[in-house]
Write a protein that holds these residues in place. Structure first.
Motif, PDB file in Angstrom:
ATOM      1  N   VAL A  83      48.598  42.140  21.993  1.00 56.95           N
ATOM      2  CA  VAL A  83      47.529  42.585  22.892  1.00 56.95           C
ATOM      3  C   VAL A  83      47.784  43.739  23.631  1.00 56.95           C
ATOM      4  CG1 VAL A  83      45.537  41.793  24.469  1.00 56.95           C
ATOM      5  CG2 VAL A  83      46.665  40.009  22.991  1.00 56.95           C
ATOM      6  N   ARG A  84      46.759  44.730  23.453  1.00 59.74           N
ATOM      7  CA  ARG A  84      46.836  46.072  24.404  1.00 59.74           C
ATOM      8  C   ARG A  84      45.835  46.321  25.228  1.00 59.74           C
ATOM      9  NH1 ARG A  84      50.958  49.037  21.680  1.00 59.74           N
ATOM     10  NH2 ARG A  84      51.334  48.496  19.660  1.00 59.74           N
ATOM     11  N   GLY A  85      45.954  47.387  26.117  1.00 60.78           N
ATOM     12  CA  GLY A  85      44.916  47.555  27.332  1.00 60.78           C
ATOM     13  C   GLY A  85      44.686  46.901  28.482  1.00 60.78           C
ATOM     14  N   GLU A  86      44.122  47.402  29.318  1.00 63.86           N
ATOM     15  CA  GLU A  86      43.826  46.752  30.484  1.00 63.86           C
ATOM     16  C   GLU A  86      42.840  45.833  30.389  1.00 63.86           C
ATOM     17  OE1 GLU A  86      45.285  47.732  33.459  1.00 63.86           O
ATOM     18  OE2 GLU A  86      46.452  49.087  32.388  1.00 63.86           O
ATOM     19  N   ILE A  87      43.120  44.594  30.793  1.00 63.50           N
ATOM     20  CA  ILE A  87      42.355  43.418  30.660  1.00 63.50           C
ATOM     21  C   ILE A  87      41.418  43.093  31.878  1.00 63.50           C
ATOM     22  CG2 ILE A  87      42.354  41.135  30.129  1.00 63.50           C
ATOM     23  CD1 ILE A  87      43.521  42.711  27.681  1.00 63.50           C
ATOM     24  N   VAL A  88      40.057  42.582  31.511  1.00 62.15           N
ATOM     25  CA  VAL A  88      39.281  41.896  32.572  1.00 62.15           C
ATOM     26  C   VAL A  88      38.704  40.796  31.953  1.00 62.15           C
ATOM     27  CG1 VAL A  88      37.151  42.140  33.923  1.00 62.15           C
ATOM     28  CG2 VAL A  88      38.537  44.166  33.359  1.00 62.15           C
TER      29      VAL A  88
ATOM     30  N   ARG B 278      50.144  38.753  29.513  1.00 66.42           N
ATOM     31  CA  ARG B 278      49.821  37.451  30.356  1.00 66.42           C
ATOM     32  C   ARG B 278      48.379  36.872  29.912  1.00 66.42           C
ATOM     33  NH1 ARG B 278      52.418  40.044  34.658  1.00 66.42           N
ATOM     34  NH2 ARG B 278      54.604  39.468  35.283  1.00 66.42           N
ATOM     35  N   LEU B 279      47.724  37.586  29.020  1.00 67.50           N
ATOM     36  CA  LEU B 279      46.409  37.155  28.825  1.00 67.50           C
ATOM     37  C   LEU B 279      46.041  35.619  28.218  1.00 67.50           C
ATOM     38  CD1 LEU B 279      43.286  37.451  28.426  1.00 67.50           C
ATOM     39  CD2 LEU B 279      43.671  38.807  26.573  1.00 67.50           C
ATOM     40  N   VAL B 280      46.918  35.367  27.482  1.00 68.76           N
ATOM     41  CA  VAL B 280      46.900  33.997  26.646  1.00 68.76           C
ATOM     42  C   VAL B 280      47.220  32.903  27.650  1.00 68.76           C
ATOM     43  CG1 VAL B 280      47.836  32.714  24.777  1.00 68.76           C
ATOM     44  CG2 VAL B 280      47.341  34.923  24.391  1.00 68.76           C
ATOM     45  N   LYS B 281      48.205  33.253  28.421  1.00 67.55           N
ATOM     46  CA  LYS B 281      48.791  32.396  29.376  1.00 67.55           C
ATOM     47  C   LYS B 281      47.567  32.082  30.470  1.00 67.55           C
ATOM     48  CE  LYS B 281      51.997  31.550  33.432  1.00 67.55           C
ATOM     49  NZ  LYS B 281      52.917  32.123  33.829  1.00 67.55           N
ATOM     50  N   LEU B 282      46.935  33.167  30.843  1.00 68.86           N
ATOM     51  CA  LEU B 282      45.702  33.004  31.630  1.00 68.86           C
ATOM     52  C   LEU B 282      44.762  32.141  31.062  1.00 68.86           C
ATOM     53  CD1 LEU B 282      44.362  33.495  34.557  1.00 68.86           C
ATOM     54  CD2 LEU B 282      43.519  35.777  33.417  1.00 68.86           C
ATOM     55  N   LEU B 283      44.183  32.499  29.814  1.00 69.29           N
ATOM     56  CA  LEU B 283      43.079  31.673  29.260  1.00 69.29           C
ATOM     57  C   LEU B 283      43.531  30.155  29.053  1.00 69.29           C
ATOM     58  CD1 LEU B 283      42.461  34.416  26.550  1.00 69.29           C
ATOM     59  CD2 LEU B 283      40.859  33.733  28.754  1.00 69.29           C
TER      60      LEU B 283
ATOM     61  N   TYR C 235      41.336  40.335  36.888  1.00 75.53           N
ATOM     62  CA  TYR C 235      42.140  40.970  36.256  1.00 75.53           C
ATOM     63  C   TYR C 235      43.674  40.487  35.691  1.00 75.53           C
ATOM     64  CZ  TYR C 235      39.855  45.190  38.251  1.00 75.53           C
ATOM     65  OH  TYR C 235      38.700  46.193  38.353  1.00 75.53           O
ATOM     66  N   GLU C 236      44.076  40.930  34.366  1.00 74.56           N
ATOM     67  CA  GLU C 236      45.237  40.428  33.992  1.00 74.56           C
ATOM     68  C   GLU C 236      45.828  41.512  33.058  1.00 74.56           C
ATOM     69  OE1 GLU C 236      47.935  39.166  34.270  1.00 74.56           O
ATOM     70  OE2 GLU C 236      46.930  36.997  34.359  1.00 74.56           O
ATOM     71  N   SER C 237      47.379  41.454  32.899  1.00 76.17           N
ATOM     72  CA  SER C 237      48.243  42.194  32.157  1.00 76.17           C
ATOM     73  C   SER C 237      48.033  41.735  30.721  1.00 76.17           C
ATOM     74  CB  SER C 237      49.444  42.295  32.573  1.00 76.17           C
ATOM     75  OG  SER C 237      49.935  41.044  32.589  1.00 76.17           O
ATOM     76  N   PRO C 238      47.924  42.632  29.568  1.00 81.18           N
ATOM     77  CA  PRO C 238      47.786  41.925  28.357  1.00 81.18           C
ATOM     78  C   PRO C 238      48.807  40.975  27.945  1.00 81.18           C
ATOM     79  CG  PRO C 238      48.636  44.467  28.286  1.00 81.18           C
ATOM     80  CD  PRO C 238      48.143  44.159  29.783  1.00 81.18           C
TER      81      PRO C 238
END
Length: 221
Positions: A210-215, A161-166, A156-159
């Motif tokens: 980026v919006r929304g809950e992320i998986v 922080r998505l780019v950082k996680l990827l 799971y990730e917040s929108p």
């Protein structure tokens, strides 16, 4: 009795008939956020009393709720969306109820990671659910621990922080590792984007917001 009740992660029609009955029949519903649950309760005409139960007050609430269940009341536990205790409050209450000899029921129902996993196109026969990685302390250790993981990885990730996680996944695993990002599951703008970690990082890095809950689902080594 304690009943863990999954609630919709998006479309309100995803609530099961059994979950609706339990929410109406319970003596009290412990909610992660009473304001968020208010929309669901209003939609289905549920007037059961609600009590807040979240990460900031769960230690104090556990004793109160266990006492009520020991007195014969039925407590339904819900989170803001999905199945309680999956990356949400709930574990402490379940453990305390079980230790007190109170009956615990967990209803099947909505959760975010299962639709994301099965729609990813990645192997589903063996997978590991990592939930949210730590923001700072312990994050690098967790990432290093995934480098040789052969099962499909679900996070799971917040929108924001998505780019950082990827980027971190590409660095620690392999930028060409196949992956998928699922957003807004069961909502109007649901999206499942597939590609390599490098491709997904470039795509979302170019988005203004980026919006929304992320998986995030990543293929195993």
């Amino acid at each position: 009795m304690l009943v863990l009740v999954p609630t919709p992660v998006g479309n309100l029609e995803d609530l099961t008939f059994r979950a609706l009955r339990i929410l109406k029949e319970a003596d009290v519903v412990a909610c992660e956020d009473t304001r968020t649950s208010g929309r669901l309760f209003s939609h289905y005409g549920i007037d059961t009393p609600r009590m807040s139960f979240h990460v900031h007050n769960e230690h104090g609430r556990v004793t109160q709720l266990v006492e009520r269940m020991e007195a014969g009341e039925t407590v339904a536990l819900i989170s803001d969306a999905g199945t309680p205790a999956i990356s949400d409050p709930g574990f402490l209450l379940v453990r305390a109820a079980a230790e007190a000899g109170i009956r615990v029921e967990a209803l099947p129902g909505a959760t975010a990671f299962v639709p994301a996993l099965v729609a990813s196109g990645l192997p589903t026969d063996r997978f590991v659910f990592e939930g949210f990685l730590p923001h700072k302390k312990g994050r690098q250790t967790r990432l290093r621990g995934l480098e040789d993981e052969t099962r499909t990885i679900v996070l799971y990730e917040s929108p924001h922080r998505l780019v950082k996680l990827l980027g971190q996944l590409a660095e620690h695993l392999d930028p060409e590792r196949p992956a998928a990002v699922a957003r807004e599951i069961s909502k109007m703008h649901e999206e499942v984007r597939r590609g390599t970690l490098r491709e997904l990082g470039a795509h979302y890095g170019a988005q203004p917001k980026v919006r929304g809950e992320i998986v995030v689902v990543v293929g195993g080594a």
